[in-house]
Design an enzyme around this catalytic site. Structure first.
Site, PDB file in Angstrom:
ATOM      1  N   GLU A 182     -11.360 -32.264 -37.813  1.00  0.00           N
ATOM      2  CA  GLU A 182     -10.730 -32.342 -36.498  1.00  0.00           C
ATOM      3  C   GLU A 182      -9.337 -31.722 -36.513  1.00  0.00           C
ATOM      4  OE1 GLU A 182      -7.925 -34.290 -36.924  1.00  0.00           O
ATOM      5  OE2 GLU A 182      -8.738 -34.810 -38.888  1.00  0.00           O
ATOM      6  N   GLU A 325      -8.657 -32.091 -40.814  1.00  0.00           N
ATOM      7  CA  GLU A 325      -9.342 -30.798 -40.749  1.00  0.00           C
ATOM      8  C   GLU A 325     -10.746 -30.826 -41.347  1.00  0.00           C
ATOM      9  OE1 GLU A 325      -7.089 -27.694 -42.592  1.00  0.00           O
ATOM     10  OE2 GLU A 325      -5.283 -28.067 -41.430  1.00  0.00           O
TER      11      GLU A 325
END
Length: 357
Positions: A182, A325
């Site tokens: 994310e 991430e």
């Protein structure tokens, strides 16, 4: 609008209800095989447990998981107006371009792990264009949850369904293993609010330093989460209500990734705090998805260990990471590979002519 909500929620419930049960027999066969390898029983620890879980999830003793993808959901958060991050909201679209150009940490680690990075704009508050971008914008950033609900219920469900659709597209291309990732400035605030409500924890136990805020901003962030919960009164018995009122589009998208992967019998490796928040919501909406989840690492973010306990997960590694991430999840791919290689390539006592007693 109510009919749209009802239709989408019905579809979501159908997909959640279609998740195949964990194959206990396949998991047991993996355990029995592991006990025949040239080592003391259980001596490979979690590597043996991984092999059994992968067998049970896929229904295959040694599944081919060489085609894998990390789904990076990107979205903005209106709560950034409250000054809860060390970085401005403008960093979100800038980092999305970094992902798309292959320059972020997750890109480097994904290349090493032979994984594809699939970057999805599900709620970035900026116009983004790139040939590699999966553009599925549900909202242009959430609203400020300290002043109103972050999303409508319909937006939250649409974001979940978007995550499911992204997984289905990757499965159609051959993917059998997924990781959650994310990007969204402010998303640790939303994650802390969701965790406080669904795991019944005080914000003092769920709010962490995120991007590296100082003590003063940390105290303010705790108060913002308390204010958002007090104002919106999310229903702890209704995970969609919680997700809509104090969540984020990328968190909802990852809920869909987890449910969608599980529905296709694909293991899904959970990244850090934000991804585990999505896992908590997914576990409430689709309890059958939990055996398909593998927790990659223990984040340095406050509250992550309690959050994993609430889902029923145990981390594979602890490197004091808190980047997000999907970086921790992609690192864990190597452990899954190692587990399967050990099971497939190690000699058994019989084949090696070694006595077990």
């Amino acid at each position: 609008m109510s009919s749209n909500i009802t239709e989408l929620e019905t579809r979501l419930q159908h997909i959640a209800g279609s998740i195949p049960p964990f194959d206990q027999e396949a998991a047991r066969r993996a355990e029995l095989h592991s006990d025949q390898l040239t080592k003391p029983p259980g001596s490979l620890g979690k590597l043996e447990a991984i092999a059994a879980q992968l067998a049970g999830a896929t229904g295959e003793l040694w599944p081919d998981l060489s085609k894998r993808a990390v789904i990076v959901m990107a979205a903005d958060h209106g709560v950034c107006e409250e000054g809860i991050s060390a970085f401005p909201q403008a960093v979100t679209p800038q980092m999305v371009h970094n992902f798309l150009n292959g320059g972020a940490a997750v890109n480097v680690l994904a290349r090493q792990a032979r994984a594809e990075v699939v970057c999805v704009d599900i709620g970035v508050a900026a116009e983004l264009e790139h040939e590699n971008l999966v553009s599925r914008k549900v909202v242009w950033g959430t609203r400020n949850m300290a002043k109103e609900a972050a999303m409508t219920r319909l937006e939250a469900v649409e974001a979940i369904m978007t995550g499911i659709a992204v997984v289905e597209a990757e499965v159609a291309k051959g993917a059998r293993l997924f990781a959650t990732g994310e990007m969204g400035i402010g998303n640790t605030t939303a994650s802390a609010a969701i965790t406080s409500v669904l795991a019944d924890l005080s914000p003092e136990l769920t709010v962490g330093r995120g991007t590296g805020i100082n003590d003063g901003v940390l105290a303010h962030k705790v108060e913002v989460v308390k204010r958002a919960i007090g104002l919106n009164q999310p229903d702890s018995g209704d995970p969609l209500d919680v997700l809509a009122k104090v969540g984020g589009a990328e968190i909802a998208g990852l809920v869909g990734v987890i449910i969608g992967a599980s529905a296709h019998r694909c293991p899904v490796v959970i990244d850090g705090y934000i991804s585990t928040t999505a896992a908590l919501v997914a576990s409430k909406l689709a309890p059958a998805s939990v055996p398909y989840m593998l927790a990659s690492h223990l984040s340095h973010e406050l509250g992550h260990s309690r959050l994993m306990e609430a889902v029923g997960l145990s981390p594979l590694i602890h490197l004091e990471m808190r980047l997000g991430e999907g970086t921790g999840a992609v690192l864990a791919f190597h452990l899954l590979d190692a587990s399967l290689l050990l099971m497939k390539e190690m000699a058994t006592f019989d084949s090696a002519g070694i006595s077990k007693s």
